[in-house]
Design a protein around this motif. Structure first.
Motif, PDB file in Angstrom:
ATOM      1  N   ILE A   1       0.851  -1.185   0.000  1.00  0.00           N
ATOM      2  CA  ILE A   1       0.000   0.000   0.000  1.00  0.00           C
ATOM      3  C   ILE A   1       0.885   1.233   0.000  1.00  0.00           C
ATOM      4  O   ILE A   1       1.652   1.468   0.935  1.00  0.00           O
ATOM      5  CB  ILE A   1      -0.936   0.017   1.227  1.00  0.00           C
ATOM      6  CG1 ILE A   1      -1.820  -1.242   1.245  1.00  0.00           C
ATOM      7  CG2 ILE A   1      -1.804   1.270   1.236  1.00  0.00           C
ATOM      8  CD1 ILE A   1      -2.633  -1.392   2.519  1.00  0.00           C
ATOM      9  N   ASP A   2       0.790   2.021  -1.074  1.00  0.00           N
ATOM     10  CA  ASP A   2       1.571   3.248  -1.211  1.00  0.00           C
ATOM     11  C   ASP A   2       0.671   4.419  -0.836  1.00  0.00           C
ATOM     12  O   ASP A   2      -0.261   4.757  -1.567  1.00  0.00           O
ATOM     13  CB  ASP A   2       2.078   3.392  -2.640  1.00  0.00           C
ATOM     14  CG  ASP A   2       3.084   4.524  -2.799  1.00  0.00           C
ATOM     15  OD1 ASP A   2       3.046   5.473  -1.996  1.00  0.00           O
ATOM     16  OD2 ASP A   2       3.906   4.453  -3.739  1.00  0.00           O
ATOM     17  N   THR A   3       0.936   5.045   0.300  1.00  0.00           N
ATOM     18  CA  THR A   3       0.073   6.128   0.767  1.00  0.00           C
ATOM     19  C   THR A   3       0.341   7.439   0.030  1.00  0.00           C
ATOM     20  O   THR A   3      -0.378   8.414   0.250  1.00  0.00           O
ATOM     21  CB  THR A   3       0.225   6.348   2.283  1.00  0.00           C
ATOM     22  OG1 THR A   3       1.559   6.805   2.575  1.00  0.00           O
ATOM     23  CG2 THR A   3      -0.024   5.061   3.058  1.00  0.00           C
ATOM     24  N   ALA A   4       1.372   7.478  -0.828  1.00  0.00           N
ATOM     25  CA  ALA A   4       1.604   8.668  -1.661  1.00  0.00           C
ATOM     26  C   ALA A   4       0.732   8.637  -2.906  1.00  0.00           C
ATOM     27  O   ALA A   4       0.237   9.673  -3.355  1.00  0.00           O
ATOM     28  CB  ALA A   4       3.075   8.770  -2.046  1.00  0.00           C
ATOM     29  N   THR A   5       0.531   7.438  -3.477  1.00  0.00           N
ATOM     30  CA  THR A   5      -0.260   7.306  -4.699  1.00  0.00           C
ATOM     31  C   THR A   5      -1.651   6.741  -4.441  1.00  0.00           C
ATOM     32  O   THR A   5      -2.439   6.599  -5.384  1.00  0.00           O
ATOM     33  CB  THR A   5       0.464   6.398  -5.707  1.00  0.00           C
ATOM     34  OG1 THR A   5       0.683   5.102  -5.113  1.00  0.00           O
ATOM     35  CG2 THR A   5       1.815   6.997  -6.085  1.00  0.00           C
ATOM     36  N   TYR A   6      -1.943   6.390  -3.164  1.00  0.00           N
ATOM     37  CA  TYR A   6      -3.256   5.870  -2.769  1.00  0.00           C
ATOM     38  C   TYR A   6      -3.588   4.572  -3.497  1.00  0.00           C
ATOM     39  O   TYR A   6      -4.725   4.360  -3.924  1.00  0.00           O
ATOM     40  CB  TYR A   6      -4.369   6.891  -3.013  1.00  0.00           C
ATOM     41  CG  TYR A   6      -4.058   8.300  -2.570  1.00  0.00           C
ATOM     42  CD1 TYR A   6      -3.371   8.549  -1.383  1.00  0.00           C
ATOM     43  CD2 TYR A   6      -4.430   9.396  -3.330  1.00  0.00           C
ATOM     44  CE1 TYR A   6      -3.075   9.836  -0.970  1.00  0.00           C
ATOM     45  CE2 TYR A   6      -4.143  10.695  -2.923  1.00  0.00           C
ATOM     46  CZ  TYR A   6      -3.461  10.903  -1.738  1.00  0.00           C
ATOM     47  OH  TYR A   6      -3.161  12.190  -1.332  1.00  0.00           O
TER      48      TYR A   6
END
Length: 283
Positions: free
Chosen positions: A226-231
């Protein structure tokens, strides 16, 4: 003072030290440090002094460049090295790592130009490399930042009675939490990994209560990143499974701060774990 520049394109890399007796070195690096422009325009007050306050800054991308040369090489050697350098970034983004007195930082960049600056017909190999980073911030190098890991919360071993003093409490158990620290001067978005197996998973930021859920079975052996920068959420590095994300309460880790993440699952199988890391960020 910059000591070294490294370009990485897939499995290939080129190193440009500040000083060398043979091979590539760099003359100068321009535009790596500092703050980029603010895209938020100010609206002037029609009947008062000044403008309405802009409560948030949105930064433009960053363009920068470095000049390089090839020392103590034959014309044929310089020509071959120049051809190698010129191929970097031909098929997409590359990584640049800059090492200075405070450590190493990186940016993901697109190559704007790699141009011949050699007026002596390839005896010095002088080139200019122009790059653009869509994300203007620079980050700690990914290979320098270890992943933090936890299993879901579980009780310890407990104590049996009667016992003999002094009491030594047995260990075991898990809090089900990891703590990530951003030592940089700008906010940074963490990356979180769910290692199977579980029915569903929930990650809660302890300090703020923000939640990220994943509402789908994760088989044993699979990993959801899960990449919280790209959602986004990607399973096994291949398929986009973002549609199974729920809550989606995205948050960054502020500058010079830490955040703790609580990990909970349903229907655990094997040893599900949560991994996380954050790359410290600077302007």
């Amino acid at each position: 003072m910059v000591n070294q520049i490294t370009l990485i394109d897939g499995s290939r890399s080129l190193v440009f030290p500040a000083i060398t007796s043979h091979g590539w070195y760099f003359h100068s690096l321009d535009g790596w440090y500092g703050q980029t422009g603010n895209k938020q325009r100010g609206d002037e007050r029609p009947q008062d002094h000044g403008a309405f306050r802009r409560r948030r800054a949105l930064r433009t991308s960053r363009a920068f460049s470095f000049k390089t040369g090839y020392r103590d090489g034959s014309p044929e050697e310089v020509e071959a090295a120049t051809a190698d350098l010129s191929s970097f970034g031909a098929d997409g983004e590359i990584l640049i790592i800059v090492e200075d007195a405070l450590g190493r930082t990186q940016r993901v960049v697109n190559v704007d130009i790699i141009d011949d600056q050699d007026t002596t017909r390839r005896y010095t190999g002088d080139m200019i490399v122009g790059l653009t980073a869509d994300d203007p911030r620079r980050y700690s190098v990914a290979s320098d930042v270890p992943w933090q890991s936890t299993t879901p919360p579980s009780p310890g071993l407990g104590r049996t009675w009667p016992s003999v003093r002094p009491l030594v409490w047995p260990g075991g158990g898990s809090t089900g939490r990891i703590t990530l620290t951003n030592t940089g001067k700008a906010a940074s978005a963490p990356v979180l990994r769910l290692n199977g197996g579980s029915g569903t998973a929930l990650i809660t930021t302890v300090e703020t209560g923000a939640r990220i859920g994943f509402d789908r079975l994760i088989p044993v052996g699979s990993i959801v990143e899960i990449d919280t920068a790209t959602y986004t959420a990607i399973i096994d590095g291949q398929s986009d499974v973002s549609r199974w994300l729920r809550y989606r309460e995205w948050e960054t880790i502020p500058a010079e701060s830490s955040r703790s993440y609580q990990f909970d699952v349903t229907d655990p199988v094997g040893s599900p774990t949560l991994e996380g890391r954050v790359l410290s960020a600077w302007a």
